[in-house]
Enzyme design. Structure first.
Site, short mmCIF file in Angstrom:
data_model
loop_
_atom_site.label_atom_id
_atom_site.label_comp_id
_atom_site.label_asym_id
_atom_site.label_seq_id
_atom_site.Cartn_x
_atom_site.Cartn_y
_atom_site.Cartn_z
CG PHE A 1 -3.14 -14.05 11.25
CD1 PHE A 1 -4.25 -14.85 11.51
CD2 PHE A 1 -2.27 -14.44 10.24
CE1 PHE A 1 -4.48 -16.02 10.80
CE2 PHE A 1 -2.48 -15.61 9.53
CZ PHE A 1 -3.60 -16.40 9.81
NE ARG B 1 -0.62 0.21 4.95
CZ ARG B 1 -1.25 0.18 6.10
NH1 ARG B 1 -2.56 0.20 6.16
NH2 ARG B 1 -0.56 0.12 7.23
CD GLU C 1 -1.26 4.83 10.52
OE1 GLU C 1 -0.54 4.04 9.89
OE2 GLU C 1 -1.58 4.66 11.72
CD GLU D 1 -5.77 3.25 12.14
OE1 GLU D 1 -4.88 2.41 12.37
OE2 GLU D 1 -5.91 3.81 11.05
#
Ligand code: GLA
Length: 689
Positions: A369, A123, A162, A319
């Site tokens: 995960f 990303r 971010e 977050e």
């Protein structure tokens, strides 16, 4: 028309249309079907979620091919959330370019310092100075803002995500051109740059701007100012992306705009002091780093820094995680109660909202995960149960919205100094600026002293004590603020490798610690860093490590001196009367117990108030009964206080407290027990007590 809410003019409470505190999450509906959305929105209500961040990574979904927008899914999910009274924190969707963009325009891809390309497949694979990326991103933002700019569900605009998390430093040709423009703008004339960069050294003199490159991989040490200015430029480039997107949003919408900062232990590429004024709400992302000795203390520092960026106003935790992350070498699950304590630390230190990444754990991709509010196991899980209970607690804490934190101590922190002080070719490669910041902050935390984190040069009026850890790069004007604070009666505690260079990384001649010499009343004619693993004995029986200096007194008094080695007899810790105040200097790294003793006595002499008093030598409490690793922070508003007591230890503690506990919903009086890992948030009426 929208009026920008700079921190100074913000209302006392974080708006965002919620009655109490924000309790929210990221949601990535692109990963799920409609049926799951319906189920999720119902469960969000059950968990008390009132703000959901969507469209963060939506670009390839809503613009599957150039200029072809598909907003139907976004329409549906926004309406679904709205129908349940849940607000939307709407992403501009530009966080990660779609594959068609970088396939068509490969020049938009970023390059590392060795000029190798960083490819798509992860990303944020874009060059922050790429004109084509900027144009296409703004086209998307315009379409999105025009469509949802006055949608009643939208409470906040979330620009990108971010910014600079992965692509903060790009060394490609487009970045090089933008860097040159930035330098020309900063220095005006090439000779000013030559002077600032010290290019008389190693035949580095530039004749024209076009000769300048970003600090790409070199054979030897790179010019330090080239690196420092490249950091400054890179931070500004990311901010420019924010500004460009925010401007487009504001043309179509009067809803507040922000982006999520990364004030955290290891991400240091952005100078958020220069970003804060552009945010309508200060928002931060923070993840517990289990590689640290005491991750919860670093969390407190991050929260206090975020409050500093918000200039004391309420801020938003955009977050954090319910349990494990996926990006540390060993991703430890949070223990029962740890998520609650983490959340309460943020709120205790000024957050008026807490959100999680993410709502539902992905089943595909590299974050599958990573924990979520809704784990793979579903609602039959510890994390879900704790999350629902936490949502209810955050709901009860709505009454403290808008209340403030009052601190007597300011800690000066500088991202710019991080870039400069940790460069190579310095006296010791064992030095780490953040490590020194954490040590001093940790000592104050252990003493139950609440700290405001401030930028160099920020006004210090109202504080009793200013703490200045290893502020190597400091402007004259910034050092002057500390000097006059002390001269007028304040107390300063400064540690080694401070005041050494100005903003051009030029050493101040005449001896160390440069800009603070006069205030501290000491002088060293050289540094004397210690060999790896070496410690040096001090006169009080403790030791110093990492650093020492052949310090001489120029008005100061010795508190502790070096007791062995070549510097035996020289002062190690000093105190100086300067004007009406006192300035303390520490020329080595003190072991934790003696740093605690020193900070305790400096704070006591400065008249600093504290939430509890711990005897640092014995790690026991002398006042309220709580011990080490019990965090106590007070939020205050009018006659009302809320005292957060967070037990980070594995043992029950007893402490004296009066008031109503919003955690257990009971009145507490006298000596009460707090379970291992447990929490109280106690409402107190100051008039009554
Ligand atoms: C960051 C990002 C999120 C997610 C989390 C995982 O905070 O903003 O998209 O990747 O990290 O911890």
């Amino acid at each position: 028309m929208f009026t920008q809410l700079h921190p100074q003019t913000q209302t006392t409470a974080l708006g965002l249309g919620t009655e109490g505190l924000v309790f929210g999450c990221d949601y990535n509906p692109e990963q799920w079907t409609y049926d799951t959305w319906v189920e999720d929105v119902a469960l969000m209500r059950e968990a008390g979620v009132n703000l959901v961040a969507i469209n963060i990574f939506g670009w390839s979904h809503i613009e599957p091919s150039p200029g072809q927008y598909r907003f139907d899914d976004l329409d549906t999910i926004i309406d679904l959330l709205h129908s349940q009274g849940i607000g939307v924190n709407l992403g501009t969707g530009t966080a990660s370019p779609p594959p068609w963009l970088t396939t068509r325009y490969p020049e938009a891809l970023p390059q590392a310092a060795d000029v190798t390309t960083r490819w798509p497949g992860g990303r944020q694979a874009y060059c922050p100075s790429s004109p084509v990326f900027r144009d296409l991103a703004l086209r998307l933002v315009r379409a999105t803002a025009e469509r949802y700019g006055d949608h009643p569900a939208v409470r906040l605009w979330h620009v990108s995500n971010e910014l600079g998390c992965h692509n903060a430093l790009c060394y490609c040709d487009q970045s090089a051109a933008a860097f040159r423009r930035w330098l020309e703008n900063r220095y005006g004339a090439i000779e000013s740059l030559n002077a600032a960069w010290g290019t008389a050294f190693w035949s580095q003199r530039y004749s024209t701007w076009s000769e300048i490159q970003p600090p790409r991989t070199t054979l030897s040490f790179t010019n330090p100012m080239q690196t420092i200015d490249f950091h400054r430029f890179s931070s500004d480039e990311q901010l420019a992306q924010y500004r460009a997107e925010a401007e487009v949003v504001r043309q179509a919408s009067s809803i507040p705009v922000t982006t999520n900062f990364m004030v955290t232990a290891h991400i240091e590429n952005l100078d958020y002091w220069s970003w804060a004024d552009d945010m309508d709400v200060i928002a931060n992302d923070h993840y517990l780093d289990h590689r640290l000795d005491r991750p919860h203390v670093e969390l407190s520092l991050a929260a206090d820094t975020t409050r500093g960026l918000a200039q004391g106003e309420p801020w938003l935790l955009m977050e954090h995680s319910t349990s494990a992350v996926n990006w540390q070498p060993r991703n430890l699950a949070k223990k029962p109660g740890e998520m609650v304590r983490n959340t309460l630390t943020h709120i205790a230190r000024g957050a008026d909202g807490v959100c999680f990444f993410q709502w539902r754990a992905s089943v595909k991709g590299s974050e599958k995960f990573h924990s979520a509010l809704m784990p793979h196991a579903g609602t039959q899980s510890r994390v879900w149960d704790e999350s629902v209970r936490l949502g209810a607690l955050v709901g009860r804490l709505g009454e403290l919205k808008g209340s403030r934190i009052v601190a007597d101590v300011a800690l000066v922190f500088s991202w710019e100094n991080r870039w400069a002080a940790d460069l190579d070719a310095h006296p010791t490669s064992d030095f780490s600026y953040l490590d020194q910041v954490h040590r001093l902050y940790g000592a104050l935390w252990d003493l139950g002293i609440t700290v405001d984190v401030v930028a160099p040069g920020a006004p210090l009026d109202g504080y009793s004590l200013v703490v200045v850890p290893s502020l190597y790069l400091v402007r004259d004007s910034e050092a002057e603020v500390v000097d006059s604070f002390v001269a007028q009666g304040g107390t300063a505690l400064v540690t080694f490798f401070s005041g050494i260079v100005d903003e051009t990384d030029g050493v101040r001649p005449g001896g160390y610690p440069g800009a603070f010499r006069r205030m501290l009343g000491v002088r060293a004619d050289e540094f004397s860093p210690l060999a790896e693993g070496r410690v040096v004995a001090l006169s009080d029986g403790s030791t110093g490590s990492l650093w020492s200096e052949p310090l001489e007194l120029h008005g100061a008094e010795t508190v502790t001196s070096y007791a062995d080695g070549p510097l035996a007899g020289h002062p190690a810790v000093t105190t100086n009367r300067h004007g009406q105040g006192h300035a303390w200097y520490v020329s080595t790294v003190l072991e934790p117990a003696s740093l605690a003793t020193l900070v305790d006595s400096v704070a006591t002499s400065a008249g600093v108030t504290r939430s509890r008093r711990v005897d640092p030598a014995h790690d026991t409490t002398t006042d309220s009964g709580t011990g080490h690793d019990v965090e106590i922070v007070r939020r205050t508003s009018g006659d009302q206080d809320w005292v957060f007591v967070l037990n980070h230890t594995d043992e029950a503690i007893a402490h004296d407290i009066e008031g109503y506990d919003l955690v257990t919903e009971t009145a507490l009086s006298g000596r009460v027990e707090l379970a291992a890992g447990g929490t109280h948030v106690i409402r107190q009426n100051r008039k009554a007590s």
